[in-house]
Design a protein around this motif. Structure first.
Motif, PDB file in Angstrom:
ATOM      1  N   SER A   1       0.731  -0.980  -0.008  1.00 55.30           N
ATOM      2  CA  SER A   1      -0.533   0.068  -0.191  1.00 55.30           C
ATOM      3  C   SER A   1       1.096   1.077   0.271  1.00 55.30           C
ATOM      4  O   SER A   1       0.402   2.253  -0.035  1.00 55.30           O
ATOM      5  CB  SER A   1      -0.979  -0.035   1.379  1.00 55.30           C
TER       6      SER A   1
ATOM      7  N   ILE B   1       2.039   1.838  -2.750  1.00 55.77           N
ATOM      8  CA  ILE B   1       0.249   2.336  -4.523  1.00 55.77           C
ATOM      9  C   ILE B   1       0.328   3.723  -3.867  1.00 55.77           C
ATOM     10  O   ILE B   1       0.173   4.847  -4.490  1.00 55.77           O
ATOM     11  CB  ILE B   1      -0.280   1.765  -4.174  1.00 55.77           C
ATOM     12  N   ASP B   2       0.168   4.503  -2.484  1.00 51.77           N
ATOM     13  CA  ASP B   2      -0.090   5.561  -2.783  1.00 51.77           C
ATOM     14  C   ASP B   2       1.369   6.614  -3.411  1.00 51.77           C
ATOM     15  O   ASP B   2       1.094   7.910  -3.163  1.00 51.77           O
ATOM     16  CB  ASP B   2       0.627   5.918  -0.978  1.00 51.77           C
TER      17      ASP B   2
ATOM     18  N   TYR C   1       0.965   7.226  -9.670  1.00 44.74           N
ATOM     19  CA  TYR C   1      -0.346   7.919  -9.766  1.00 44.74           C
ATOM     20  C   TYR C   1      -0.442   6.993 -11.052  1.00 44.74           C
ATOM     21  O   TYR C   1      -1.731   7.714 -11.648  1.00 44.74           O
ATOM     22  CB  TYR C   1      -0.573   9.013  -9.721  1.00 44.74           C
TER      23      TYR C   1
ATOM     24  N   ALA D   1      -8.780   1.971   0.512  1.00 44.76           N
ATOM     25  CA  ALA D   1      -8.539   2.280  -0.576  1.00 44.76           C
ATOM     26  C   ALA D   1      -7.203   2.749  -0.224  1.00 44.76           C
ATOM     27  O   ALA D   1      -7.566   2.654  -2.311  1.00 44.76           O
ATOM     28  CB  ALA D   1      -9.476   4.051  -0.168  1.00 44.76           C
ATOM     29  N   SER D   2      -6.122   2.877  -0.158  1.00 46.16           N
ATOM     30  CA  SER D   2      -5.006   2.541  -1.170  1.00 46.16           C
ATOM     31  C   SER D   2      -4.867   0.903  -1.759  1.00 46.16           C
ATOM     32  O   SER D   2      -3.871   1.697  -2.926  1.00 46.16           O
ATOM     33  CB  SER D   2      -4.229   2.425   0.603  1.00 46.16           C
TER      34      SER D   2
ATOM     35  N   SER E   1      -6.938  -0.052  -3.307  1.00 47.35           N
ATOM     36  CA  SER E   1      -7.977  -0.290  -4.610  1.00 47.35           C
ATOM     37  C   SER E   1      -7.405   0.939  -5.253  1.00 47.35           C
ATOM     38  O   SER E   1      -7.928   0.492  -6.120  1.00 47.35           O
ATOM     39  CB  SER E   1      -9.204   0.196  -3.866  1.00 47.35           C
ATOM     40  N   ARG E   2      -6.561   1.223  -4.921  1.00 48.84           N
ATOM     41  CA  ARG E   2      -5.953   2.339  -6.386  1.00 48.84           C
ATOM     42  C   ARG E   2      -5.416   1.457  -7.358  1.00 48.84           C
ATOM     43  O   ARG E   2      -5.293   1.411  -8.318  1.00 48.84           O
ATOM     44  CB  ARG E   2      -5.346   3.362  -5.433  1.00 48.84           C
TER      45      ARG E   2
ATOM     46  N   ALA F   1      -7.709   1.232  -9.832  1.00 47.80           N
ATOM     47  CA  ALA F   1      -8.229   2.260  -9.917  1.00 47.80           C
ATOM     48  C   ALA F   1      -7.365   3.140 -11.438  1.00 47.80           C
ATOM     49  O   ALA F   1      -8.094   3.607 -12.135  1.00 47.80           O
ATOM     50  CB  ALA F   1      -8.808   3.999  -8.586  1.00 47.80           C
ATOM     51  N   MET F   2      -6.618   2.376 -11.238  1.00 49.03           N
ATOM     52  CA  MET F   2      -5.700   3.006 -11.791  1.00 49.03           C
ATOM     53  C   MET F   2      -5.216   2.312 -13.926  1.00 49.03           C
ATOM     54  O   MET F   2      -4.931   2.918 -14.157  1.00 49.03           O
ATOM     55  CB  MET F   2      -3.987   3.243 -11.473  1.00 49.03           C
TER      56      MET F   2
ATOM     57  N   ALA G   1     -11.969  -1.217 -10.939  1.00 52.95           N
ATOM     58  CA  ALA G   1     -11.919  -0.169 -12.145  1.00 52.95           C
ATOM     59  C   ALA G   1     -13.002   0.207 -13.300  1.00 52.95           C
ATOM     60  O   ALA G   1     -13.861  -0.840 -13.470  1.00 52.95           O
ATOM     61  CB  ALA G   1     -10.968   0.371 -12.117  1.00 52.95           C
TER      62      ALA G   1
END
Length: 431
Positions: free
Chosen positions: A166, A169-170, A173, A202-203, A205-206, A209-210, A231
Motif C-alpha cells: 500500500s 501504491i500511495d 499515480y 482505499a489505498s 484499491s487504487r 483504479a489506475m 475500476a
C-alpha cells in the motif's frame, strides 16, 4: 537499468539512499535529469558527491520540481516532506511511478501488479516462476527482488511482475497494469492510515483504479464488495471462482509441495488466473505449480528430523497471516509471539484444533500464553532458542514445529528475515 528521455533536464529530489533510492538516482542521472539527493547518513550521500546536488529537500525551494522521490518507508501521514512538497506543487512519488512513466520507451510488454495484506510475495514469485518455466521473459520488482529501475528492460513480449505494498501504491499515480490482483484486505499497518481501515483499503484499491478500460482485475468477492466496484470498464475475475472456471480441482494442491494450506490455495488460484489471462496453457501452469519451491520465511520447510517437520513461517507477522499456516498442518508445536500488531488471537483462534502445544516468545509472549492456556499446553520461553529447544524435546514423529509468530519481529530482531534465519540456524543445530 530502466530510464526515460521524459526525465531529461527535469528536476527531481530523492530522499533516502538505500538500494531503491540509489537505483533511482542512477537512473535519473543517466537520463540527464537534474537531481538533488539526501540521506541522513553521510556514508550514503558520499557516492554522489560531485555527481549531483546534495541537500535536504525539506530545506530546499522545490519550485518547478517534477517530483520528490521518497522511499515507501517514509510515512506520508506524519512526515513533513509531503506538506513541504505540496506547498511548491511538487508531486511526492516513488520509483514505481518513475517506472510507469518509462514504460512508453520500453519494448512492448505487460505488467502484472499484485497487492493485498497477505500473500503478495508468494503470489508474485509464483507468477514469475510459472512464466519463467514456460519460457516467457519475465522479472520481479516492486516490493520484491531488485529495485525495478535497476533492472534491465525485458525484450518484446516480456512480463514485469510487481509486488506492490500500500505504501508503494500511495506513491504511484499512473501505473496501468494489464492484470491487477487484490488478494485480500485485513487490518494492517493502520498507523500509516491514522488508524482508519477504510483509508488502508482505499489505498489498496487504487491499484485497480489506475487501470484503463479493457484491462483485467482479479479480487476476492468479499473485498470487491468492501471497495464497491472494480475500476470502470475492467474485465473482472472473482478469485473464489477461479479454480472451477479453469478446470483445476482443489485436490490438485497435493501435487504442489511448496503451496500447502488454504492461503496458498488462494495464492495459487490468483497465479492460475493471471497466467491464463496472459495466454499460458493449462499444462504450462500446472508444471509451474508443481515445480515451484517457495520463498524463504513463508511456509519454508527447513528440515525433517526424526520424523518431525520444522517449518519457518517467520513472515507470519499478524494473526491473519499465521492462521492459514496453522490450518495447513496437524499436531503443531506452535512458536508464537513478538511485537503484536493487534490484540487477541484473531483468525488463529479458529485453527487451535491443529495445535498440540504452544511456545511463546517476545514482548507479546505473556499475552499469548494467557489467551492460549485454556486451549492448549503452553510454555513461556521468552526467546526463540529456548522455544526451539523446548518444542524439539516434546515433538514426536508426525508432528510439525512451526514458527509462525503472528507478530512483528522488532522487539527482538531487525526484521522477520533475521528471525527466520535464526530459526533455521537453530534447527540446523539440532541435527
Amino acid at each position: 537499468m530502466i530510464t526515460s528521455t521524459a526525465w531529461k533536464d527535469k528536476k527531481y529530489a530523492v530522499l533516502g539512499l538505500a538500494r531503491s533510492g540509489r537505483a533511482t538516482v542512477e537512473a535519473l542521472l543517466t537520463a540527464g535529469a537534474d537531481v538533488l539527493v539526501w540521506d541522513d547518513r553521510a556514508e550514503a550521500r558520499a557516492p554522489f558527491s560531485g555527481r549531483c546536488a546534495i541537500g535536504d529537500p525539506l530545506e530546499a525551494d522545490l519550485t518547478g520540481y517534477a517530483g520528490v522521490v521518497v522511499s515507501p518507508g517514509v510515512p506520508l501521514n506524519t512526515h513533513p516532506i509531503k506538506p513541504h512538497a505540496d506547498s511548491f506543487g511538487a508531486p511526492v512519488i516513488g520509483d514505481v511511478e518513475l517506472f510507469a512513466q518509462a514504460r512508453a520507451e520500453l519494448p512492448p510488454h505487460k505488467i502484472v501488479g499484485i497487492t493485498g495484506t497477505n500473500g503478495k510475495s508468494t503470489t508474485t514469485a509464483l507468477v514469475h516462476h510459472i512464466l519463467q518455466e514456460a519460457g516467457v521473459p519475465t522479472t520481479m520488482g516492486g516490493n520484491i527482488g531488485l529495485p525495478i529501475l535497476e533492472q534491465e528492460p525485458l525484450p518484446e513480449g516480456g512480463v514485469y511482475v510487481l509486488e506492490l505494498s500500500s505504501y508503494q501504491i500511495d506513491l504511484t499515480y499512473s501505473l496501468d497494469c494489464d492484470v491487477a490482483v487484490l488478494l485480500n484486505i485485513t487490518p494492517d499497518h493502520l498507523d500509516r492510515y491514522d488508524g482508519d481501515f477504510a483509508k488502508y483499503a482505499a489505498s489498496k484499491s487504487r491499484l485497480l483504479a489506475m487501470q484503463r478500460r479493457g484491462q483485467n482485475s482479479i479480487a476476492r468477492f468479499t473485498d470487491a464488495r468492501v471497495l464497491g466496484q472494480f475500476a470502470e470498464g475492467t474485465i473482472a475475475s472473482i478469485l473464489e471462482d477461479v479454480l472451477k472456471n479453469r478446470g483445476v480441482e482443489p485436490s490438485g494442491q497435493a501435487d504442489w509441495p511448496s503451496l500447502q494450506g488454504p492461503h496458498n490455495l488462494e495464492n495459487a488460484a490468483a497465479a492460475i488466473e493471471v497466467c491464463d489471462i496472459l495466454g499460458l496453457a493449462g499444462p504450462q501452469i500446472r508444471a509451474g505449480l508443481e515445480s515451484y519451491r517457495g520463498l524463504p520465511h513463508r511456509m519454508e520447510r527447513v528440515a525433517e528430523i526424526s520424523g518431525v517437520a520444522y517449518v519457518n513461517d517467520s513472515k507470519g507477522t499478524n494473526t491473519a497471516a499465521s492462521a492459514p499456516a496453522l490450518a495447513a498442518f496437524d499436531n503443531i508445536h506452535w512458536i508464537v509471539g513478538g511485537l503484536a500488531k493487534e490484540p487477541g488471537l484473531g483468525e488463529c483462534e479458529a485453527e487451535l484444533g491443529h495445535v498440540k502445544a504452544a511456545y511463546t516468545i517476545g514482548k507479546a509472549g505473556p499475552d499469548f500464553a494467557a489467551l492460549l492456556q485454556p486451549h492448549v499446553p503452553v510454555e513461556q520461553c521468552e526467546t526463540l532458542d529456548r522455544a526451539v529447544a523446548a518444542a524439539a524435546a516434546k515433538a514426536e514423529a508426525g508432528d510439525t514445529v512451526l514458527l509462525s509468530p503472528a507478530c512483528a519481529s522488532f522487539d527482538q530482531y531487525a526484521d522477520f528475515e533475521k528471525r527466520g534465519e535464526h530459526f533455521r540456524a537453530l534447527v540446523e543445530g539440532l541435527t
